[in-house]
Write a protein that holds these residues in place. Structure first.
Motif, PDB file in Angstrom:
ATOM      1  N   ASP A  55      41.805   7.744 -27.583  1.00  0.00           N
ATOM      2  CA  ASP A  55      42.035   9.463 -26.736  1.00  0.00           C
ATOM      3  C   ASP A  55      43.238   8.717 -26.385  1.00  0.00           C
ATOM      4  O   ASP A  55      43.044   8.051 -25.000  1.00  0.00           O
ATOM      5  CB  ASP A  55      40.735   9.564 -26.140  1.00  0.00           C
ATOM      6  CG  ASP A  55      40.986  10.788 -25.263  1.00  0.00           C
ATOM      7  OD1 ASP A  55      41.623  11.857 -26.052  1.00  0.00           O
ATOM      8  OD2 ASP A  55      40.954  10.861 -23.875  1.00  0.00           O
ATOM      9  N   GLN A  56      44.697   9.278 -26.652  1.00  0.00           N
ATOM     10  CA  GLN A  56      45.728   8.931 -26.094  1.00  0.00           C
ATOM     11  C   GLN A  56      45.801   9.665 -25.108  1.00  0.00           C
ATOM     12  O   GLN A  56      47.247  10.502 -25.128  1.00  0.00           O
ATOM     13  CB  GLN A  56      46.913   9.551 -26.944  1.00  0.00           C
ATOM     14  CG  GLN A  56      46.925   8.128 -28.299  1.00  0.00           C
ATOM     15  CD  GLN A  56      47.508   7.934 -29.094  1.00  0.00           C
ATOM     16  OE1 GLN A  56      48.932   8.792 -28.807  1.00  0.00           O
ATOM     17  NE2 GLN A  56      47.221   7.484 -30.537  1.00  0.00           N
ATOM     18  N   HIS A  57      45.000  10.293 -24.029  1.00  0.00           N
ATOM     19  CA  HIS A  57      45.519  10.915 -23.254  1.00  0.00           C
ATOM     20  C   HIS A  57      44.666  10.555 -21.529  1.00  0.00           C
ATOM     21  O   HIS A  57      43.838  11.304 -21.140  1.00  0.00           O
ATOM     22  CB  HIS A  57      44.097  12.143 -22.878  1.00  0.00           C
ATOM     23  CG  HIS A  57      45.472  12.859 -24.057  1.00  0.00           C
ATOM     24  ND1 HIS A  57      46.486  13.647 -24.516  1.00  0.00           N
ATOM     25  CD2 HIS A  57      44.480  13.369 -25.624  1.00  0.00           C
ATOM     26  CE1 HIS A  57      47.266  13.796 -25.265  1.00  0.00           C
ATOM     27  NE2 HIS A  57      45.905  13.664 -26.142  1.00  0.00           N
TER      28      HIS A  57
ATOM     29  N   ARG B  35      43.235  12.409 -18.468  1.00  0.00           N
ATOM     30  CA  ARG B  35      42.795  13.935 -18.840  1.00  0.00           C
ATOM     31  C   ARG B  35      41.333  14.392 -18.949  1.00  0.00           C
ATOM     32  O   ARG B  35      40.700  13.964 -19.996  1.00  0.00           O
ATOM     33  CB  ARG B  35      43.624  14.682 -20.389  1.00  0.00           C
ATOM     34  CG  ARG B  35      45.236  14.406 -20.017  1.00  0.00           C
ATOM     35  CD  ARG B  35      45.795  14.917 -21.128  1.00  0.00           C
ATOM     36  NE  ARG B  35      47.284  14.910 -21.099  1.00  0.00           N
ATOM     37  CZ  ARG B  35      48.086  15.908 -22.242  1.00  0.00           C
ATOM     38  NH1 ARG B  35      47.427  15.973 -23.068  1.00  0.00           N
ATOM     39  NH2 ARG B  35      49.142  15.292 -21.888  1.00  0.00           N
TER      40      ARG B  35
ATOM     41  N   SER C 235      40.231  16.349 -22.736  1.00  0.00           N
ATOM     42  CA  SER C 235      40.288  15.243 -23.863  1.00  0.00           C
ATOM     43  C   SER C 235      38.977  14.432 -23.345  1.00  0.00           C
ATOM     44  O   SER C 235      38.349  13.950 -24.418  1.00  0.00           O
ATOM     45  CB  SER C 235      41.304  14.757 -23.185  1.00  0.00           C
ATOM     46  OG  SER C 235      41.522  14.273 -24.345  1.00  0.00           O
TER      47      SER C 235
ATOM     48  N   ALA D  14      35.313  15.720 -24.527  1.00  0.00           N
ATOM     49  CA  ALA D  14      35.443  15.317 -26.443  1.00  0.00           C
ATOM     50  C   ALA D  14      35.552  14.250 -26.355  1.00  0.00           C
ATOM     51  O   ALA D  14      34.790  14.325 -28.071  1.00  0.00           O
ATOM     52  CB  ALA D  14      36.477  16.348 -26.143  1.00  0.00           C
ATOM     53  N   ALA D  15      35.790  13.237 -26.719  1.00  0.00           N
ATOM     54  CA  ALA D  15      36.010  12.079 -26.857  1.00  0.00           C
ATOM     55  C   ALA D  15      34.824  11.418 -27.068  1.00  0.00           C
ATOM     56  O   ALA D  15      34.260  10.854 -28.063  1.00  0.00           O
ATOM     57  CB  ALA D  15      37.709  11.221 -26.780  1.00  0.00           C
TER      58      ALA D  15
ATOM     59  N   GLN E 233      39.872   5.412 -19.564  1.00  0.00           N
ATOM     60  CA  GLN E 233      40.548   5.970 -19.146  1.00  0.00           C
ATOM     61  C   GLN E 233      39.746   6.239 -17.409  1.00  0.00           C
ATOM     62  O   GLN E 233      38.863   5.697 -16.798  1.00  0.00           O
ATOM     63  CB  GLN E 233      39.457   7.388 -19.333  1.00  0.00           C
ATOM     64  CG  GLN E 233      39.064   7.387 -20.891  1.00  0.00           C
ATOM     65  CD  GLN E 233      40.668   8.262 -21.121  1.00  0.00           C
ATOM     66  OE1 GLN E 233      40.842   9.190 -21.000  1.00  0.00           O
ATOM     67  NE2 GLN E 233      40.511   7.927 -21.981  1.00  0.00           N
TER      68      GLN E 233
END
Length: 362
Positions: free
Chosen positions: A198-200, A203, A206, A209-210, A226
């Protein structure tokens, strides 16, 4: 903290940046002419000092530095990875800081720019790859602590599916996913791990959701690369369990939290400032002193603490977590029996170990 655009560049340059490690003899270094009374140390942070994450870990170390050595420090928080970083560094210089630590990947070029203008000052940048006479990079072998948290996760899972909400597909992230492989060894039957890149980084929505995507695929223990609590909260909401990152966060998701691989930057900061009169002018890839497993919660499986302690003792004794034999996803041997990865291979890792379900995007 990490930018996708730097993936290829990291793979090519990090080898040189971190070729010297903490096991080598200390160089004599240059005499800075600064006494302890002369030093004022500034820090630039991407997040809040109370974020219970990446920034919090650095600020705890700053406070310990002050308390241990009695040096003056100051910090600027919530600094964006753009020209705001350059302004923050210049503000610290205007407040008489002569040693400055910038603590996010995207601060690198701005730090380099200002360092060239002030050759009489000293700059340290965390997680990058550039260096110069007065500009040094440092990072840690967090995969060692990841490995230990993987033991706790593997002993806890019932579905034998551990979900990993990752960040950008760079070698650091890949190493973290691969380091969780003891989850396979400690699972109760054939084990799988699903990786959601998940490239955020940072966030919240995001990441959540992942995490939910992984929960929908029957992952019952989640972990993350994260800097938000999203993954942990999603796990708790689904009745699953979680392993945090950066900082111990047992209060974020108390019904789900098992442990976390955490940073301990204080030994490095204290060492660098203690020796600053003899400037240690080289990059550092820090070992077990800077990366450690956080305390295990009461939610862990029976025997988890003993298993983690035993593995930690092996690492402290010099054992490498990437010792062979280790196969990749295709079943091909990547690290032969009796061999370990070199720093070059570690810093260029672009393959997943056997058992990971996921791909590395380019």
């Amino acid at each position: 903290m990490k930018k996708k655009l730097f993936v290829v560049l990291l793979a090519l340059v990090l080898v040189c940046a971190f070729a010297a490690c903490g096991n080598q003899a200390e160089p004599e270094g240059e005499d800075t002419g600064l006494s302890a009374e002369d030093l004022k140390v500034g820090f630039v942070y991407i997040g809040s000092v109370d974020d219970e994450g990446w920034t919090n870990s650095h600020d705890d170390a700053r406070i310990e530095l002050e308390e241990t050595l009695g040096v003056k420090t100051m910090f600027l928080e919530k600094v964006a990875e753009n020209a705001d970083c350059e302004k923050a560094i210049r503000d610290l210089i205007d407040h008489d800081c002569n040693v400055i630590f910038t603590t996010s990947f995207g601060f690198m070029d701005w730090t380099e720019k200002v360092a060239k203008e002030y050759p009489e000052l000293y700059f340290y940048h965390c997680s990058g790859y550039k260096s110069d006479a007065n500009f040094i990079n440092y990072f840690g072998r967090i995969e060692q602590a990841r490995y230990l948290s993987g033991i706790a996760a593997g002993l806890k899972t019932e579905s034998n599916k551990i979900g990993y909400v990752a960040a950008f597909p760079i070698p650091e992230v890949v190493r973290g996913i691969n380091a969780l492989r003891p989850g396979r060894a400690f699972g109760k039957s054939r084990s799988h791990r699903r990786s959601r890149l998940d490239q955020h980084l940072g966030r919240f929505l995001s990441g959540k959701a992942a995490a939910q995507e992984l929960l929908n695929k029957d992952c019952d223990v989640l972990t993350q690369h994260q800097d938000t609590p999203a993954t942990q909260l999603a796990a708790e909401g689904a009745g699953a369990f979680c392993v945090g990152y950066h900082y111990p966060t047992p209060d974020v998701a108390p019904a789900a939290y098992l442990t976390a691989p955490v940073w301990n930057w204080a030994p490095y900061y204290i060492q660098q400032i203690s020796n600053h009169r003899r400037h240690l002018g080289r990059p550092e890839l820090l070992g077990r002193r800077s990366c450690r497993p956080g305390p295990l919660s009461a939610l862990n499986a029976d025997g988890a603490q003993a298993a983690v302690d035993a593995a930690k003792a092996k690492i402290d004794g010099g054992w490498d977590i990437f010792s062979g034999p280790i196969k990749d996803q295709a079943g091909d041997v990547k690290i032969a029996e009796g061999a370990t990865v070199t720093d070059e291979e570690l810093l260029n890792m672009d393959w997943f170990v056997e058992g990971v379900i996921g791909t590395i995007s380019q």
